[in-house]
Design an enzyme around this catalytic site. Structure first.
Site, PDB file in Angstrom:
ATOM      1  N   SER A 193       0.846  -1.817  -0.206  1.00  0.00           N
ATOM      2  CA  SER A 193       0.340  -0.140  -0.525  1.00  0.00           C
ATOM      3  C   SER A 193       0.778   1.095  -0.068  1.00  0.00           C
ATOM      4  O   SER A 193       2.711   1.341   1.047  1.00  0.00           O
ATOM      5  CB  SER A 193      -1.116   0.185   1.301  1.00  0.00           C
ATOM      6  OG  SER A 193      -1.172   1.235   1.245  1.00  0.00           O
ATOM      7  N   TYR A 245      -1.914  -1.249  10.580  1.00  0.00           N
ATOM      8  CA  TYR A 245      -1.971  -1.755   8.610  1.00  0.00           C
ATOM      9  C   TYR A 245      -0.892  -1.183   8.465  1.00  0.00           C
ATOM     10  O   TYR A 245      -0.120  -1.412   7.656  1.00  0.00           O
ATOM     11  CB  TYR A 245      -3.177  -0.920   8.366  1.00  0.00           C
ATOM     12  CG  TYR A 245      -3.974  -0.988   7.408  1.00  0.00           C
ATOM     13  CD1 TYR A 245      -3.554  -1.933   6.590  1.00  0.00           C
ATOM     14  CD2 TYR A 245      -3.244  -0.315   6.616  1.00  0.00           C
ATOM     15  CE1 TYR A 245      -3.976  -2.888   5.144  1.00  0.00           C
ATOM     16  CE2 TYR A 245      -4.049   0.024   5.135  1.00  0.00           C
ATOM     17  CZ  TYR A 245      -4.325  -1.113   4.540  1.00  0.00           C
ATOM     18  OH  TYR A 245      -3.769  -1.889   2.537  1.00  0.00           O
TER      19      TYR A 245
END
Ligand SMILES: NC(=O)c1ccc[n+]([C@@H]2O[C@H](COP(=O)([O-])OP(=O)(O)OC[C@H]3O[C@@H](n4cnc5c(N)ncnc54)[C@H](OP(=O)(O)O)[C@@H]3O)[C@@H](O)[C@H]2O)c1
Length: 273
Positions: free
Chosen positions: A147, A160
């Site tokens: 990401s 995350y």
């Protein structure tokens, strides 16, 4: 190793294929593969995708494997079932992942633990399970879905973002280990995409939405297309969408003190309404 490679795989194994980015990977890869293995927990969604793919690609061989990738034993069973057969992947797409949006201190431990198991341990375990067979034949590719968040310390999204930093760094290091032996490793680092991700990452039924996310949104078809082009050209990393790529380049140039300042003034979590 550099330059273009033909995008043709004997078998691609895609985790998180029951929806979102994983389903889109299956659609776009179907014409370029002999076999596809679709992995996720929701058996019905996998079967529906299988049915649709069979109609459009009658020669494609398909297998759906419903399992929980956060469980060590289930991952081990998948590796044992597949390795040494014609279903052993020469393309592994470690796509399944989840987020948890909100203050770390008030997070649910089961959810945080499950996220670490899925985003970090499953990616590492499947890569460890399938890489030796790729090395044996001297051909293969591993695409790890990381990401844009992997570049940043993100308040309310710390675990995350850190889990994705692991995925990016692991992919870069592994690439250096295996690239001379015929294996490509790519870290896909998308910005925000409209999938089921936001709903699952949210807490108390409130999806994780911030103004920043919407500004950098990229359609998932474009994300997957750019990822497959990057794979074809054996790139180490890709940030799909020009705005996201520009942002990533900007972040990479900033000193840590500037990143800390910006992130401490970033808008915090808000509801979708
Ligand atoms: N959406 C974004 O804004 C965004 C941005 C950057 C990176 N990413 C990354 O992109 C990847 C794909 O996410 P997405 O956006 O497509 O999200 P999504 O729509 O929520 O899809 C997640 C997929 O992972 C599967 N999955 C979740 N937990 C699992 C488990 N324990 N075992 C097996 N499969 C599991 C889900 O299937 P089941 O529920 O059927 O198990 C689903 O197929 C993730 O790694 C995510 O971190 C997403």
């Amino acid at each position: 190793m550099s330059g273009s490679r033909s995008l043709l795989y004997e078998c691609a194994l895609i985790t998180g294929a029951s929806g979102g980015l994983g389903e889109e990977f299956a659609r776009q890869l179907a014409p370029h593969c002999r076999r596809l293995v679709l992995v996720a927990r929701r058996e019905e969604a996998l079967k529906q995708l299988e049915t649709r793919l069979r109609i459009d690609h009658p020669d494609l061989q398909l297998a759906s494997v419903p399992l929980d990738l956060s469980r060590d034993s289930e991952r081990g069973e998948l590796i044992d079932q597949v390795i040494g057969t014609e279903w052993a992947p020469d393309l592994l797409i470690n796509n399944a992942g989840m987020g948890d949006y909100g203050e770390f201190a008030t997070g649910n431990w089961e959810k945080v633990h499950g996220m670490l198991d899925l985003n970090i341990v499953a990616v590492t375990h499947l890569t460890h399970g399938f890489l030796p067979e790729m090395l044996k034949v001297g051909r293969g590719a591993i695409l790890n879905v990381s990401s844009l968040a992997s570049l940043l310390p993100i308040p309310d999204f710390g675990v995350y973002a850190a889990s994705k930093s692991y995925v990016t760094d692991f992919s870069e290091a592994l690439r250096l280990e295996v690239r001379e032996r015929g294996i490509s490793v790519l870290a896909l680092c998308p910005g925000p995409i409209h999938t089921g991700f936001g709903k699952i990452a949210g807490r108390d039924g409130v999806p994780a939405v911030t103004p920043i996310r919407e500004l950098f949104h990229v359609p998932m078809e474009e994300v997957v297309h750019e990822a497959l082009v990057a794979l074809q050209w054996d790139w180490p990393r890709v940030y799909p969408g020009w705005r996201v790529a520009l942002l990533a380049a900007g972040i990479s140039l900033l000193p840590m003190a500037a990143i800390r300042y910006i992130m401490s003034h970033r808008p915090r979590s808000i509801s979708a309404e």
